[in-house]
Scaffold this motif. Structure first.
Motif, PDB file in Angstrom:
ATOM      1  N   GLY A   1       0.841  -1.196   0.000  1.00  0.00           N
ATOM      2  CA  GLY A   1       0.000   0.000   0.000  1.00  0.00           C
ATOM      3  C   GLY A   1       0.867   1.234   0.000  1.00  0.00           C
ATOM      4  O   GLY A   1       1.729   1.394  -0.848  1.00  0.00           O
ATOM      5  N   HIS A   2       0.650   2.116   0.988  1.00  0.00           N
ATOM      6  CA  HIS A   2       1.457   3.319   1.118  1.00  0.00           C
ATOM      7  C   HIS A   2       2.119   3.355   2.485  1.00  0.00           C
ATOM      8  O   HIS A   2       1.543   2.926   3.482  1.00  0.00           O
ATOM      9  N   CYS A   3       3.332   3.899   2.502  1.00  0.00           N
ATOM     10  CA  CYS A   3       4.076   4.010   3.751  1.00  0.00           C
ATOM     11  C   CYS A   3       4.568   5.439   3.905  1.00  0.00           C
ATOM     12  O   CYS A   3       5.162   6.009   2.975  1.00  0.00           O
ATOM     13  N   ALA A   4       4.322   6.016   5.082  1.00  0.00           N
ATOM     14  CA  ALA A   4       4.740   7.392   5.334  1.00  0.00           C
ATOM     15  C   ALA A   4       6.246   7.523   5.491  1.00  0.00           C
ATOM     16  O   ALA A   4       6.814   8.576   5.191  1.00  0.00           O
ATOM     17  N   ASP A   5       6.900   6.476   5.949  1.00  0.00           N
ATOM     18  CA  ASP A   5       8.347   6.569   6.172  1.00  0.00           C
ATOM     19  C   ASP A   5       8.994   5.191   6.096  1.00  0.00           C
ATOM     20  O   ASP A   5       9.232   4.543   7.121  1.00  0.00           O
ATOM     21  N   PRO A   6       9.298   4.675   4.886  1.00  0.00           N
ATOM     22  CA  PRO A   6       9.889   3.324   4.744  1.00  0.00           C
ATOM     23  C   PRO A   6      11.341   3.240   5.198  1.00  0.00           C
ATOM     24  O   PRO A   6      11.898   2.153   5.266  1.00  0.00           O
ATOM     25  N   GLU A   7      11.977   4.387   5.479  1.00  0.00           N
ATOM     26  CA  GLU A   7      13.374   4.363   5.887  1.00  0.00           C
ATOM     27  C   GLU A   7      13.537   4.436   7.413  1.00  0.00           C
ATOM     28  O   GLU A   7      14.446   3.819   7.976  1.00  0.00           O
ATOM     29  N   ASN A   8      12.656   5.183   8.093  1.00  0.00           N
ATOM     30  CA  ASN A   8      12.789   5.349   9.540  1.00  0.00           C
ATOM     31  C   ASN A   8      11.479   5.064  10.267  1.00  0.00           C
ATOM     32  O   ASN A   8      11.256   5.557  11.371  1.00  0.00           O
ATOM     33  N   GLY A   9      10.618   4.266   9.648  1.00  0.00           N
ATOM     34  CA  GLY A   9       9.308   3.977  10.221  1.00  0.00           C
ATOM     35  C   GLY A   9       9.389   3.081  11.450  1.00  0.00           C
ATOM     36  O   GLY A   9      10.468   2.715  11.934  1.00  0.00           O
ATOM     37  N   GLN A  10       8.194   2.694  11.922  1.00  0.00           N
ATOM     38  CA  GLN A  10       8.087   1.954  13.179  1.00  0.00           C
ATOM     39  C   GLN A  10       8.840   0.624  13.146  1.00  0.00           C
ATOM     40  O   GLN A  10       9.470   0.224  14.121  1.00  0.00           O
ATOM     41  N   TYR A  11       8.791  -0.071  12.000  1.00  0.00           N
ATOM     42  CA  TYR A  11       9.446  -1.374  11.889  1.00  0.00           C
ATOM     43  C   TYR A  11      10.603  -1.351  10.885  1.00  0.00           C
ATOM     44  O   TYR A  11      11.095  -2.394  10.480  1.00  0.00           O
ATOM     45  N   ALA A  12      11.021  -0.175  10.495  1.00  0.00           N
ATOM     46  CA  ALA A  12      12.112  -0.049   9.528  1.00  0.00           C
ATOM     47  C   ALA A  12      13.450  -0.324  10.207  1.00  0.00           C
ATOM     48  O   ALA A  12      13.587  -0.177  11.431  1.00  0.00           O
ATOM     49  N   PRO A  13      14.471  -0.687   9.407  1.00  0.00           N
ATOM     50  CA  PRO A  13      15.796  -0.973  10.001  1.00  0.00           C
ATOM     51  C   PRO A  13      16.490   0.261  10.548  1.00  0.00           C
ATOM     52  O   PRO A  13      17.381   0.157  11.376  1.00  0.00           O
ATOM     53  N   ARG A  14      16.100   1.451  10.064  1.00  0.00           N
ATOM     54  CA  ARG A  14      16.657   2.722  10.542  1.00  0.00           C
ATOM     55  C   ARG A  14      18.171   2.783  10.385  1.00  0.00           C
ATOM     56  O   ARG A  14      18.892   3.200  11.275  1.00  0.00           O
ATOM     57  N   ARG A  15      18.618   2.330   9.241  1.00  0.00           N
ATOM     58  CA  ARG A  15      20.036   2.453   8.882  1.00  0.00           C
ATOM     59  C   ARG A  15      20.111   3.239   7.581  1.00  0.00           C
ATOM     60  O   ARG A  15      19.242   3.111   6.716  1.00  0.00           O
ATOM     61  N   GLU A  16      21.144   3.991   7.430  1.00  0.00           N
ATOM     62  CA  GLU A  16      21.284   4.833   6.247  1.00  0.00           C
ATOM     63  C   GLU A  16      21.283   3.978   4.985  1.00  0.00           C
ATOM     64  O   GLU A  16      22.043   3.024   4.854  1.00  0.00           O
ATOM     65  N   GLY A  17      20.417   4.316   4.070  1.00  0.00           N
ATOM     66  CA  GLY A  17      20.339   3.595   2.801  1.00  0.00           C
ATOM     67  C   GLY A  17      19.522   2.326   2.852  1.00  0.00           C
ATOM     68  O   GLY A  17      19.324   1.685   1.826  1.00  0.00           O
ATOM     69  N   ALA A  18      19.028   1.923   4.054  1.00  0.00           N
ATOM     70  CA  ALA A  18      18.256   0.683   4.193  1.00  0.00           C
ATOM     71  C   ALA A  18      16.769   1.009   4.186  1.00  0.00           C
ATOM     72  O   ALA A  18      16.316   1.918   4.881  1.00  0.00           O
ATOM     73  N   THR A  19      16.009   0.284   3.383  1.00  0.00           N
ATOM     74  CA  THR A  19      14.572   0.504   3.258  1.00  0.00           C
ATOM     75  C   THR A  19      13.811  -0.636   3.907  1.00  0.00           C
ATOM     76  O   THR A  19      14.204  -1.792   3.813  1.00  0.00           O
TER      77      THR A  19
END
Length: 559
Positions: A442-460
């Motif tokens: 669907g749609h994601c507001a923040d695929p890079e730093n979202g709730q379950y995102a890896p939160r690493r630079e360049g990681a989606t």
């Protein structure tokens, strides 16, 4: 005339513990019974290489009553009393269990400065024994093995009233779960990779070539290699294979097929696997086509070579297939059969002679457990992920086959890697959604730093199994097709794994989609009923490519 009283006959050959009771009811061993005239227990022949065990070292060490009771209990097991226990299991009780338990008792008697009696075998002693095992420095899984090979002996003594047995409460003789979560620490065998399997198959083919010669030497190495071929093609367990008899091949209702029937000691049942009879026109057994020898023909050839040895074979080995003439240090020949030790030595020699290595360049580990795992994964691969067929081929339940034998194959791993690289590239370049962060869910507001995102630079974020509970997730009417494609992909997992695992990992997802997202969207007017049904039917018949079963073998990577 009344009924005659029938007196039960006592078999005097069954070992008994000569004992009486003291004033408070504790069991006391009669002094003249300790030590017994013979402190050695004979196991006879079994799948273990150990033939006897001597209890002499624990007598006159301050624990005579405990040593005597344990020895007699082992003798009772071997005499068929107190449960059906095989000789190889009793070997484990002595070699692994009682050896450590009696050592612990000696240390305890020394620490207390007095002799131990049977009444001292209580929860306090068991807790001390668990501490003793922990002090050995071995892994938790090894400690559990030693403990579980001690407990049956003590439990049998308790049930016969020789030691105090408390079955419940804080003072229970045996703690309910002394090794919590130990099952997570076991590192089971892994299946051979495709390259390892092919290299091993080539080595086996070369090693068994001499077996077809007219003057074929019947050696332990040659027989071991033949047994490995059978194991590789049939996925059977070690002991049933080693104890294979001359009546193992049975007729099958279909032409050109025979049954290989083996006896499973632990299950007191037979294990059957169908083998193709010799046929030049057909590919040989599907599990490993690189071994170009017919298994049924190989087994019959081994029988032909070893049958003449049966006349000189000891009674307990008569009828076995894997017989050979061994020479001991005195240059005397005797007829014996393959066992686990000779099989392991021959396997190691095969690996060394052919230079078989794993992906790290280390010598390839080969054992029957790995070959069984390899067989299971090969069947799973050839049947396009049919768990029921794989479980039937192994002779296991769906749950056991799924959790203990199967792993993602190389093709699925390559597909995951390729798909992941493509997806990440598309997400990074925003080519899936022109300016908005669109995802396959669907749609994601923040695929890079979202709730379950890896939160690493360049990681989606690719943690799509958690999208439904992520605060950054949003669904529009245009996303329904992707959402329902995911919905049906999850439902498809039900036929690919056992019910319990599906219920734990995936069952909540269709419910959330139906009862929360779709129902709430209809209530708010965000979705139209016609659009919902159209998207549902389109996803059912033509799923979105990302959630296609052809592309994705398993959803595990997104868990």
């Amino acid at each position: 005339m009344g009924k005659r009283k029938v007196f039960a006959k006592t078999d005097l050959s069954i070992p008994q513990v000569e004992h009486s009771h003291d004033a408070v009811g504790n069991v006391v061993i009669l002094p003249e019974a300790i030590p017994p005239k013979n402190t050695t227990v004979e196991f006879g022949r079994s799948s273990s290489s150990l033939r006897r065990f001597n209890f002499a070292r624990w007598y006159d060490s301050g624990i005579d009553p405990i040593t005597y009771a344990c020895q007699r209990q082992i003798e009772r097991f071997l005499a068929g009393q107190d449960g059906a226990v095989t000789a190889s299991t009793v070997v484990g009780y002595c070699q692994n269990g009682l050896r450590n338990f009696l050592d612990c008792c000696v240390l305890r008697a020394t620490a207390f400065g007095r002799d131990l009696a049977l009444a001292d075998v209580n929860r306090d002693l068991i807790d001390g024994y668990l501490g003793h095992l922990a002090g050995l420095g071995c892994a938790t899984t090894a400690q559990k093995t030693l403990y579980t090979q001690t407990k049956p002996v003590l439990l049998a003594l308790g049930r016969r009233g020789l030691i105090p047995l408390v079955t419940s409460g804080d003072a229970a003789t045996f703690p309910r779960n002394p090794f919590p979560n130990s099952n997570r620490k076991y590192k089971s065998e892994t299946a051979l990779s495709k390259l390892e399997r092919q290299a091993f198959a080539v080595a086996l083919r070369q090693a068994i070539t001499p077996i077809w010669a007219d003057d074929a030497p019947v050696t332990s190495d040659l027989l071991a290699c033949a047994l490995l071929v059978v194991a590789l093609h049939t996925g059977r367990n070690t002991t049933p294979l080693l104890e294979m008899g001359h009546d193992c091949l049975r007729p099958h209702p279909k032409d050109n097929i025979v049954f290989l029937v083996l006896w499973k000691r632990r299950g007191y049942n037979t294990s059957k696997v169908a083998l193709r009879a010799e046929s030049d026109a057909e590919r040989l057994l599907e599990s490993t086509p690189s071994v170009r020898t017919n298994v049924e023909r190989l087994i019959r050839r081994v029988m032909t070579l070893t049958e003449p040895l049966d006349a000189e074979t000891p009674d307990d080995l008569k009828g076995r297939v894997w017989l050979y003439r061994a020479r001991d240090s005195k240059a005397l020949s005797r007829i014996t059969a393959l066992n686990e030790a000779t099989l392991a030595w021959a396997t190691n020699r095969l690996v060394a002679e052919h230079g078989l290595t794993d992906s790290n360049g280390k010598p390839l580990r080969i054992n029957i457990s790995r070959l069984r795992k390899t067989f299971a994964n090969r069947i799973f691969e050839l049947t396009d992920g049919d768990l029921a067929t794989t479980a039937a081929a192994l002779g296991n339940t769906l749950q056991v086959a799924d959790q203990n034998y199967l792993k993602p194959n190389e093709d699925s791993r390559r597909n995951w890697q390729f798909m992941g690289e493509v997806l990440v590239q598309e997400l990074l370049t925003r080519s899936i959604g022109a300016t908005y962060k669109d995802t396959p869910m669907g749609h994601c507001a923040d695929p890079e730093n979202g709730q379950y995102a890896p939160r690493r630079e360049g990681a989606t974020c690719m943690n799509f199994m958690n999208c439904l509970r992520c605060k950054h997730y949003a669904v529009t009417a245009e996303d329904l097709y992707k959402l329902f494609s995911f919905y049906f992909r999850v439902l498809a997992e039900r036929s690919r794994m056992d019910k319990g695992r599906w219920a734990r990992k995936y069952a909540h997802i269709p419910r959330l989609i139906d009862n929360y997202i779709v129902a709430e969207g209809l209530r708010r007017g965000t979705f139209k009923a016609v659009a919902v049904e159209a998207a549902r039917e389109r996803a059912r018949t033509q799923p979105h490519p990302f959630w296609s079963v052809d592309l994705i073998d398993s959803l595990e990577v997104f868990a």
